[in-house]
Structures are given as C-alpha cells and as structure tokens.
Motif scaffolding. Structure first.
Motif, short mmCIF file in Angstrom:
data_model
loop_
_atom_site.label_atom_id
_atom_site.label_comp_id
_atom_site.label_asym_id
_atom_site.label_seq_id
_atom_site.Cartn_x
_atom_site.Cartn_y
_atom_site.Cartn_z
N GLN A 323 42.11 35.56 44.68
CA GLN A 323 40.97 35.15 43.85
C GLN A 323 40.88 36.07 42.64
N GLY A 324 40.71 35.51 41.46
CA GLY A 324 40.56 36.29 40.24
C GLY A 324 41.88 36.87 39.77
N ARG A 325 41.80 37.56 38.65
CA ARG A 325 42.98 38.19 38.06
C ARG A 325 42.66 39.63 37.68
N LYS A 326 43.67 40.46 37.70
CA LYS A 326 43.46 41.87 37.38
C LYS A 326 43.14 42.05 35.90
N LEU A 327 42.28 43.02 35.62
CA LEU A 327 42.01 43.38 34.23
C LEU A 327 43.20 44.13 33.65
N ARG A 328 43.58 43.82 32.44
CA ARG A 328 44.67 44.53 31.77
C ARG A 328 44.10 45.64 30.90
N SER A 329 44.98 46.37 30.26
CA SER A 329 44.56 47.51 29.43
C SER A 329 43.66 47.06 28.28
N SER A 330 43.78 45.80 27.90
CA SER A 330 42.94 45.27 26.83
C SER A 330 41.51 45.01 27.29
N GLY A 331 41.33 45.08 28.61
CA GLY A 331 40.01 44.77 29.17
C GLY A 331 39.81 43.30 29.41
N LYS A 332 40.86 42.50 29.18
CA LYS A 332 40.76 41.06 29.35
C LYS A 332 41.71 40.58 30.45
N ASN A 336 46.58 32.62 32.30
CA ASN A 336 47.84 31.96 32.66
C ASN A 336 48.52 32.62 33.86
N GLU A 337 48.04 33.80 34.23
CA GLU A 337 48.60 34.47 35.41
C GLU A 337 48.07 33.81 36.68
N SER A 338 48.86 33.89 37.74
CA SER A 338 48.40 33.41 39.04
C SER A 338 47.31 34.35 39.56
N PRO A 339 46.37 33.82 40.33
CA PRO A 339 45.35 34.68 40.92
C PRO A 339 46.00 35.77 41.79
N CYS A 340 45.37 36.92 41.84
CA CYS A 340 45.90 38.03 42.64
C CYS A 340 45.18 38.11 43.98
N LEU A 341 45.76 38.85 44.90
CA LEU A 341 45.09 39.12 46.17
C LEU A 341 43.86 39.97 45.90
N ILE A 342 42.78 39.70 46.63
CA ILE A 342 41.54 40.43 46.33
C ILE A 342 41.67 41.91 46.66
N ILE A 343 42.64 42.30 47.48
CA ILE A 343 42.81 43.72 47.80
C ILE A 343 43.25 44.52 46.56
N GLU A 344 43.65 43.82 45.50
CA GLU A 344 44.03 44.51 44.27
C GLU A 344 42.83 44.87 43.40
N HIS A 345 41.67 44.31 43.69
CA HIS A 345 40.48 44.59 42.89
C HIS A 345 39.86 45.93 43.32
N PRO A 346 39.55 46.81 42.39
CA PRO A 346 39.02 48.14 42.74
C PRO A 346 37.78 48.10 43.62
N ASP A 347 36.85 47.17 43.35
CA ASP A 347 35.63 47.16 44.14
C ASP A 347 35.89 46.73 45.58
N VAL A 348 36.83 45.82 45.77
CA VAL A 348 37.20 45.45 47.14
C VAL A 348 37.88 46.63 47.84
N ARG A 349 38.72 47.33 47.12
CA ARG A 349 39.38 48.51 47.69
C ARG A 349 38.34 49.58 48.06
N ARG A 350 37.30 49.70 47.22
CA ARG A 350 36.24 50.66 47.53
C ARG A 350 35.55 50.30 48.85
N MET A 351 35.25 49.02 49.02
CA MET A 351 34.58 48.60 50.26
C MET A 351 35.49 48.79 51.47
N LEU A 352 36.77 48.50 51.31
CA LEU A 352 37.72 48.70 52.41
C LEU A 352 37.88 50.18 52.75
#
Length: 602
Positions: A323-332, A336-352
C-alpha cells in the motif's frame, strides 16, 4: 502452515545467552538436567502448541465458555490441556522429585508455559492455577491433605483454583465475609460466595480443588483474621467422591479470554460444604500471597506472550501487504511505481519496533524474575538467598504490571498496523487486543501493584531492595561502558539512576512524615518511571550480550540477529526511556491534585 505466533530463537537466546541457563544448572537442585534435554523439552512444548493449542485459539473465542442448566460448558481442548499437561510435566515441572515433580528450573518451566501462552492464552491458566493450588497444599498441608489431593492434581486429573474475591469485597480482602465454622470431626463448615474464579468449574476434571479464604467464627477483624481452607468441589468419603455443596452460580461473560471459564461460586447453600484448614489459623492471607506472587509473574508472562503473538501477526501482515509508495528525496511519490510493502514505511516500522521492544523486553524481564526465583530457592549461601529474595520482591510488581500495561499499547499499535482490517474479526489482532486487557486487572490492578511497589517494596529492609536493584543495573552499565558502540547508552542509563535517586529523595520525606496518602497518590507514575528504568537495563543487557557474541564470532545466531538486538535497544532508549524525564517532573511537582479535600471537582 502454522501462522507464526512466537519467536523461538529469541526465547532460547534470552534463556541461554542472556540469562545464563547453564549457570543455573550448576546449582545442586538442577544438576540432573542439561541444556540439550531442556532444549528438546521446549521443542516438544512448541510442537504440542502447534498441534493442540494454536489451531483452536479463534474457535475458543467464537464459542466461549458458557453456563447452561447449572453447568459450565468449555471447549473440549480444555480436557486435552489438562490431560496432556499432566503427562508432559507441565503441571508438576518445577516441583521436587520426592512429590512427583521434575525439579525443572523455574526459568525453564516459565519459558515452556510462555510458549503455551503465545499459542493460546485461554488454556494454560487451567494448568498453572492447578500447580499454584497444589504448591500451597504441599507447603502448608498435613500428610492427609497431601495424600488426598496432590497426586490427582499433578496428573491433571483434578484441577485447582484460588478463591479470594467476593461480591462485596472486591480487592479489599480485609472485608471478606465467607465463614468457616469448626466441626467436632475436624473439618469446617464453609459458607459464602466467591466471584471471578478463573477455571472455577468445567467438565474435563473429575474434581476441582478450591483454596478458599474465609474467616473462622470469632476471628479478629481485618486481614489478621483470615484463614485458608482446602474446599474441593467433591469431597472424598469412603474412597468415593461425593458432592461437597459447592455450586456454580454463573460464568461471567467477558470481552476477552472468553475460552477461560470465570465463575461465580457458592459454598454451603445447603449447609453441607466442608473445608479443611491449611496450615495455621489466621495465616491464610500470608499463605495465599505466596501463590499470588508466583501468579503475578504468571500474569506478566501471559501478557508478554500475547504481546509477542500480536507482534508476530502484525509483522507477517506488514511483510505481505502492499500500500502506498515510498517518498523520494524530492519529497514526492512516483505514481508510476508499484505500491510498496507497508513494512517499508517509517511509521509502520516505528510501530513494529515498539511492539518488538516491548514483547522481547517483557519476555526477558519475566525470565529474569524466574531466574531470581531459582537462585533464591537453590542457592546454599544464606546471604545470596536473601539477596535474590529481595530482588525478586522488588521487581515482582513491575513484572506483573509492565507487560500488561505496555503490552496493551503494543497490541494496539499492532492493530493499527493493519489499519481498518485490524478492527475486523477476519484478522486475529482484535482478539489479542481484547484478550490482553484483563491482564492489568488480574491478581491486583495496576493501582494496587503500584502501591505495593512504592509503599512496600521501595521501603522494605530500609530501602535495601531498591539499592540491590540499582547495583544490578550499575553492573550492566559498567560492562557496557567498555563497549565503544554501547558506551553512550550506558551513560544515558547511568543518568537515569541519578534521576531515580533524585525522585526517591523527594518522596521519602513525605513517607517519613506519615503522609502516606500523599506519598502514594502518584504511585502509578512511579511504577511507570521505574519500569522504564528496569526495561532500559534489560535492553542494555541484551545489547551487551549481543555485542559480546559478535566479538567472539559466535555463529549460533546470524550477525543480523545480534545487530537487531542492539538496534532494538537503541529504539527503546530513543522512544521509551526518555519518558522518565516527564514522569520525574510529575512525581516531583509541587501540586497535589488527586487527594480528596472535600471539594467536588467532578
């Protein structure tokens, strides 16, 4: 494929590497055991749990214990748990060889029961309450009581409970009214009611042995007049079991742990309930607290296990859900990228990571308490026995409370990882969330544990327990200071010891003045404060062991495994240990806002 509900490698790592099981086995009491056989024992418990516990976990929630036509109905796996628990030594495990036990180190028995709890927290209580009741009969019962009850309880043929709470007394045990009237034939007529009796009735045991707090007629008021009685559901007469006038009045409907029967019992409605005095008259509360102290470790163990199981479930989801896509260095984000695994999102990693640090830290804390129990029991040196006894007393309220309170927060975060799905019964997180809520209430609420910690344990032996605890923490700090990457964290923990001394220096004069209501007004804040200090120590100790293992090139576990422990320690220090500063500020604040001054602020 069985869903992952436990991290067995971490359990064994904490047991062997962090808490040094091999050193416990050097004590004379445990010299017949070895690491290999105990490892096989734990593996067999895991296999049993995979087969007979976890597959029925959700089913027991969906078809809970019920009361119908005067009988309690529970899931048939309760019968399997009692029978196999007896056969596998899960009831008798820590008891002496002479009475049919396996003389297992309590730390190993605790690890085994923790595995059961992670698989299905609705079932192990039937075993552990039976063990606790049996232990009291062993310690304080006469030969006749031991011969009558112990063999059948240890085999799982008969169950056991403890009966403290009454409808009008609640946690105030000094107000219990259950009566015990002496009879010329040596027993007592028991009359009264008890509520919230876990495992109080079920059809898969031929008999249930209740340990009942009651007041002998003419006994003094308050806790000094309370005695303890063995009151079986069915008493033995001429070699046969006959009804003992113990009646189940209802089974409580609960939001969680629905497969664990919780009954309302009536004793002596027909004036034919017989009980046998356990030990001396008027010492009942003292005896019962021996069982309750072990039970409080058990409550912490159960909460830690649920926290671990919930972490495993949310971790598995995060590794599969896109779900969702990772933020790039541009902040955007790039649409066109495929959705990433939610474990890649910092806030999900914080909760885990929050779940991981609370789950693994709680487990290590539970094993530490069990080790102190072993050392107190098996050490030949009287000074060491006293030391470990004081340390165990000191940390028991924390062992019960931290996994229960922090565990509920961890499970809540696990549910959040799943988002809306976490709130749905299709997923298991909502059941863990409901199940864990009772643990901060079991065996004395958080408020009671907090008052015990600050009002009794901090003050006991003129502060010796707290002094010993801080010295244990200082030993770990001293070792960690020699490790370059851990030294900064060791210094932080050292500063927290100084802060602890500042807080206690502020509170002690209030206690010495005799203003105990004010002294204990913020006991729950002190519990949280000291819990964070202790868990900071637990995590620094885990990190130090991991660092040492890497230096020694110990390949039992991967480098990533060791590094994950150090990373988790750093997370705990950054996000959790820092809370001690705010708690200290509140504890030393000049305003006293919760005492009843006669004004109605509500």
């Amino acid at each position: 494929m069985i869903q992952q509900y436990i991290d067995l490698p971490t359990l064994k790592y904490l047991l062997y590497n962090v808490h040094g099981l091999s050193n416990v086995l050097k004590l004379d009491r445990y010299k017949e055991h070895d690491l290999e056989s105990l490892g096989l024992f734990l593996d067999s418990v895991k296999e049993f749990s995979d087969r007979e516990l976890f597959p029925y976990f959700r089913e027991m929630d969906e078809s809970p214990a019920a009361f119908k036509d005067g009988e309690v109905i529970v899931h048939e796996q309760v019968g399997v748990m009692m029978k196999k628990g007896g056969e596998m030594g899960l009831i008798c495990g820590p008891l002496d060889y002479e009475i049919g036990g396996l003389q297992l180190p309590f730390i190993v028995h605790t690890a085994a029961t923790y595995i059961l709890d992670t698989a299905n927290n609705h079932l192990p209580g039937y075993l552990t309450l039976t063990l606790g009741a049996a232990e009291l009969i062993i310690h304080f019962g006469n030969t006749a009581l031991k011969d009558t009850y112990i063999p059948n309880m240890l085999s799982g043929k008969w169950g056991g409970t403890m009966c403290l709470t009454e409808p009008d007394a609640g946690s105030s045990l000094s107000d219990i009214t259950t009566k015990a009237i002496p009879d010329k034939d040596g027993y007592y007529k028991i009359k009264g009611q008890k509520i919230f009796i876990s495992g109080g009735d079920y059809p898969y045991a031929e008999n249930i042995v209740h340990l009942v707090l009651a007041r002998i007629e003419g006994a003094p008021a308050g806790t000094k007049g309370i005695s303890l009685f063995v009151v079986p559901k069915n008493r033995m007469e001429d070699g046969e079991l006959v009804n003992n006038d113990v009646v189940t009045l209802s089974d409580f409907k609960k939001m969680g742990q629905r497969g664990f029967a919780t009954t309302h019992l009536g004793f002596g409605d027909k004036n034919n309930c017989r009980g046998w005095l356990l030990g001396e008259a008027h010492h009942g509360l003292k005896y019962m607290f021996q069982m309750m102290n072990d039970a409080r470790i058990g409550v912490g163990r159960g909460a830690a296990a649920i926290t671990m199981a919930a972490y495993q479930a949310s971790l598995e989801y995060a590794r599969e859900r896109t779900q969702g896509r990772k933020l790039r260095s541009s902040g955007k984000k790039n649409p066109n990228e495929s959705p990433c695994l939610i474990i890649e999102h910092p806030d999900v990693r914080r909760m885990l990571l929050l779940q991981k640090t609370i789950a693994e830290g709680s487990l290590s804390l539970i094993l530490l308490a069990a080790k102190y129990h072993d050392l107190q029991l098996a050490e030949n040196d009287i000074a060491l026995t006293k030391k470990y006894g004081l340390l165990l007393e000191m940390i028991t309220p924390i062992v019960k409370t931290y996994p229960s309170e922090a565990g509920a927060i961890a499970v809540s975060n696990g549910l959040q990882v799943l988002g809306g799905y976490g709130f749905c019964t299709d997923y298991i997180l909502q059941q863990y969330y409901r199940d864990i809520r009772i643990f901060s209430i079991y065996e004395g609420t958080t408020g009671i544990q907090s008052q015990d910690l600050l009002g009794r344990k901090v003050l006991m032996a003129h502060g010796k327990g707290l002094e010993l605890l801080l010295n244990e923490i200082l030993e770990t700090i001293t070792e960690a200071l020699t490790m370059e990457n851990l030294a900064p964290y060791a210094k932080i923990l050292g500063d927290k010891i100084s802060l602890t001394q500042e807080v206690t220096a502020h509170l002690m004069p209030i206690a010495k003045e005799g203003d105990y209501e004010r002294y204990l007004a913020d006991a729950n804040l002190f519990m949280e404060f000291l819990s964070h200090l202790v868990l900071g120590w637990v995590w620094l100790d885990i990190a130090a062991r991991a660092q040492q293992n890497m230096l020694e090139k110990n390949k039992t576990y991967s480098t990533n495994f060791y590094e994950s422990k150090i990373h988790s320690m750093k997370f705990y220090f950054k996000y959790e240990l820092v809370k001690t500063n705010a708690l200290a500020e509140s504890l030393m604040h000049k305003d006293v806002l919760t005492l009843n001054t006669g004004k109605d602020y509500f």
